[in-house]
Design a protein around this motif. Structure first.
Motif, PDB file in Angstrom:
ATOM      1  N   SER A   1       6.549  15.467 -21.840  1.00  0.00           N
ATOM      2  CA  SER A   1       7.821  14.942 -22.336  1.00  0.00           C
ATOM      3  C   SER A   1       8.926  15.066 -21.279  1.00  0.00           C
ATOM      4  N   ASN A   2       9.051  16.232 -20.685  1.00  0.00           N
ATOM      5  CA  ASN A   2      10.116  16.469 -19.698  1.00  0.00           C
ATOM      6  C   ASN A   2       9.966  15.618 -18.446  1.00  0.00           C
ATOM      7  N   ALA A   3       8.726  15.393 -18.022  1.00  0.00           N
ATOM      8  CA  ALA A   3       8.477  14.672 -16.770  1.00  0.00           C
ATOM      9  C   ALA A   3       8.120  13.203 -16.998  1.00  0.00           C
ATOM     10  N   SER A   4       8.097  12.777 -18.256  1.00  0.00           N
ATOM     11  CA  SER A   4       7.752  11.384 -18.595  1.00  0.00           C
ATOM     12  C   SER A   4       6.389  10.973 -18.030  1.00  0.00           C
ATOM     13  N   ILE A   5       5.397  11.803 -18.307  1.00  0.00           N
ATOM     14  CA  ILE A   5       4.027  11.567 -17.852  1.00  0.00           C
ATOM     15  C   ILE A   5       3.145  11.414 -19.084  1.00  0.00           C
TER      16      ILE A   5
ATOM     17  N   ASN B   1      -2.439  12.307 -21.650  1.00  0.00           N
ATOM     18  CA  ASN B   1      -3.861  12.295 -21.280  1.00  0.00           C
ATOM     19  C   ASN B   1      -4.033  12.231 -19.758  1.00  0.00           C
ATOM     20  N   TYR B   2      -3.136  11.546 -19.071  1.00  0.00           N
ATOM     21  CA  TYR B   2      -3.180  11.488 -17.604  1.00  0.00           C
ATOM     22  C   TYR B   2      -2.793  12.839 -17.017  1.00  0.00           C
ATOM     23  N   LEU B   3      -1.804  13.465 -17.619  1.00  0.00           N
ATOM     24  CA  LEU B   3      -1.348  14.774 -17.159  1.00  0.00           C
ATOM     25  C   LEU B   3      -2.467  15.807 -17.232  1.00  0.00           C
ATOM     26  N   GLU B   4      -3.278  15.743 -18.277  1.00  0.00           N
ATOM     27  CA  GLU B   4      -4.399  16.679 -18.407  1.00  0.00           C
ATOM     28  C   GLU B   4      -5.346  16.573 -17.215  1.00  0.00           C
ATOM     29  N   GLN B   5      -5.607  15.359 -16.773  1.00  0.00           N
ATOM     30  CA  GLN B   5      -6.479  15.151 -15.605  1.00  0.00           C
ATOM     31  C   GLN B   5      -5.846  15.738 -14.342  1.00  0.00           C
ATOM     32  N   LEU B   6      -4.538  15.517 -14.183  1.00  0.00           N
ATOM     33  CA  LEU B   6      -3.845  16.020 -12.995  1.00  0.00           C
ATOM     34  C   LEU B   6      -3.816  17.542 -12.981  1.00  0.00           C
ATOM     35  N   LEU B   7      -3.514  18.130 -14.127  1.00  0.00           N
ATOM     36  CA  LEU B   7      -3.458  19.585 -14.200  1.00  0.00           C
ATOM     37  C   LEU B   7      -4.828  20.215 -13.954  1.00  0.00           C
ATOM     38  N   SER B   8      -5.864  19.517 -14.342  1.00  0.00           N
ATOM     39  CA  SER B   8      -7.218  19.998 -14.071  1.00  0.00           C
ATOM     40  C   SER B   8      -7.468  20.050 -12.558  1.00  0.00           C
TER      41      SER B   8
ATOM     42  N   MET C   1       0.838  -1.180   0.000  1.00  0.00           N
ATOM     43  CA  MET C   1       0.000   0.000   0.000  1.00  0.00           C
ATOM     44  C   MET C   1       0.885   1.246   0.000  1.00  0.00           C
ATOM     45  N   PRO C   2       0.946   1.924  -1.127  1.00  0.00           N
ATOM     46  CA  PRO C   2       1.769   3.130  -1.180  1.00  0.00           C
ATOM     47  C   PRO C   2       1.095   4.290  -0.454  1.00  0.00           C
ATOM     48  N   LEU C   3       1.915   5.132   0.128  1.00  0.00           N
ATOM     49  CA  LEU C   3       1.393   6.330   0.770  1.00  0.00           C
ATOM     50  C   LEU C   3       1.015   7.372  -0.273  1.00  0.00           C
ATOM     51  N   ILE C   4       1.775   7.415  -1.352  1.00  0.00           N
ATOM     52  CA  ILE C   4       1.514   8.372  -2.422  1.00  0.00           C
ATOM     53  C   ILE C   4       1.364   7.566  -3.703  1.00  0.00           C
ATOM     54  N   SER C   5       0.266   7.783  -4.396  1.00  0.00           N
ATOM     55  CA  SER C   5       0.000   7.039  -5.622  1.00  0.00           C
ATOM     56  C   SER C   5       0.747   7.666  -6.798  1.00  0.00           C
ATOM     57  N   THR C   6       0.610   7.032  -7.946  1.00  0.00           N
ATOM     58  CA  THR C   6       1.179   7.558  -9.182  1.00  0.00           C
ATOM     59  C   THR C   6       0.641   8.954  -9.451  1.00  0.00           C
ATOM     60  N   LYS C   7      -0.598   9.185  -9.101  1.00  0.00           N
ATOM     61  CA  LYS C   7      -1.221  10.505  -9.272  1.00  0.00           C
ATOM     62  C   LYS C   7      -0.400  11.576  -8.552  1.00  0.00           C
ATOM     63  N   GLY C   8      -0.032  11.308  -7.313  1.00  0.00           N
ATOM     64  CA  GLY C   8       0.751  12.265  -6.543  1.00  0.00           C
ATOM     65  C   GLY C   8       2.164  12.435  -7.084  1.00  0.00           C
ATOM     66  N   VAL C   9       2.783  11.330  -7.465  1.00  0.00           N
ATOM     67  CA  VAL C   9       4.148  11.387  -7.989  1.00  0.00           C
ATOM     68  C   VAL C   9       4.181  12.154  -9.307  1.00  0.00           C
ATOM     69  N   TYR C  10       3.272  11.818 -10.219  1.00  0.00           N
ATOM     70  CA  TYR C  10       3.228  12.505 -11.511  1.00  0.00           C
ATOM     71  C   TYR C  10       2.861  13.979 -11.345  1.00  0.00           C
ATOM     72  N   GLY C  11       1.922  14.251 -10.471  1.00  0.00           N
ATOM     73  CA  GLY C  11       1.521  15.640 -10.247  1.00  0.00           C
ATOM     74  C   GLY C  11       2.652  16.474  -9.678  1.00  0.00           C
ATOM     75  N   LEU C  12       3.396  15.908  -8.753  1.00  0.00           N
ATOM     76  CA  LEU C  12       4.538  16.611  -8.183  1.00  0.00           C
ATOM     77  C   LEU C  12       5.612  16.820  -9.250  1.00  0.00           C
ATOM     78  N   ALA C  13       5.815  15.816 -10.097  1.00  0.00           N
ATOM     79  CA  ALA C  13       6.788  15.945 -11.193  1.00  0.00           C
ATOM     80  C   ALA C  13       6.373  17.068 -12.153  1.00  0.00           C
ATOM     81  N   ALA C  14       5.090  17.141 -12.459  1.00  0.00           N
ATOM     82  CA  ALA C  14       4.597  18.197 -13.349  1.00  0.00           C
ATOM     83  C   ALA C  14       4.791  19.575 -12.718  1.00  0.00           C
ATOM     84  N   MET C  15       4.483  19.683 -11.454  1.00  0.00           N
ATOM     85  CA  MET C  15       4.645  20.960 -10.760  1.00  0.00           C
ATOM     86  C   MET C  15       6.127  21.357 -10.700  1.00  0.00           C
ATOM     87  N   TYR C  16       6.997  20.393 -10.526  1.00  0.00           N
ATOM     88  CA  TYR C  16       8.425  20.678 -10.501  1.00  0.00           C
ATOM     89  C   TYR C  16       8.879  21.185 -11.871  1.00  0.00           C
ATOM     90  N   GLU C  17       8.382  20.570 -12.940  1.00  0.00           N
ATOM     91  CA  GLU C  17       8.708  21.042 -14.289  1.00  0.00           C
ATOM     92  C   GLU C  17       8.249  22.482 -14.474  1.00  0.00           C
TER      93      GLU C  17
END
Length: 137
Positions: free
Chosen positions: A34-38, A41-48, A1-17
């Motif tokens: 491209s820069n964050a390897s996300i 279509n998933y990134l669009e949901q996170l950014l929303s 059971m991860p504390l932070i899901s892929t959603k959190g990891v990818y979202g943090l990566a996008a914010m860092y970019e």
């Protein structure tokens, strides 16, 4: 059971970019992806979700894209994770034992304190990474 899901990891990566994008122009989703390897279509949901949490702003049009809504010094990692994960969870359900529930709640608060750093502080890990590469080559 991860504390932070892929959603959190990818979202943090996008914010860092976005925090590294020093231009005052919006960063296009394809570049963030491209820069964050996300996956885009998933990134669009996170950014929303991040936009609804007032952490990013979006600009429409051919020269549109995304910008941080605030300075990286004003955005906390914990705020990004909570916006995407709804909360930082240690367990998925309550335990029957109230002592364990108190322990889990205290643990959750400790985790939030760990992530209570500014987005801009992630730059410090670049030098740690560079040192790691230097000594391990």
């Amino acid at each position: 059971m991860p504390l932070i899901s892929t959603k959190g990891v990818y979202g943090l990566a996008a914010m860092y970019e976005l925090s590294k994008h020093k231009d005052d122009t919006p960063m296009q989703i394809k570049d963030i992806s491209s820069n964050a390897s996300i996956p885009q279509n998933y990134l669009e949901q996170l950014l929303s979700k991040l936009r609804r949490a007032n952490l990013v702003t979006s600009i429409r049009g051919a020269r549109g894209g995304y910008l941080l809504a605030k300075s990286p010094d004003e955005i906390k990692v914990v705020d990004i994770l909570v916006a995407l994960e709804d909360d930082i969870k240690i367990v998925d359900s309550k335990a029957e034992n109230p002592i364990l529930n108190l322990f889990f709640e205290e643990s959750k608060n400790s985790m939030k304190n760990i992530f209570d750093i500014e987005l801009s502080k992630l730059d410090e890990y670049q030098s740690k990474y560079n040192d790691f590469l230097h000594y391990n080559i």
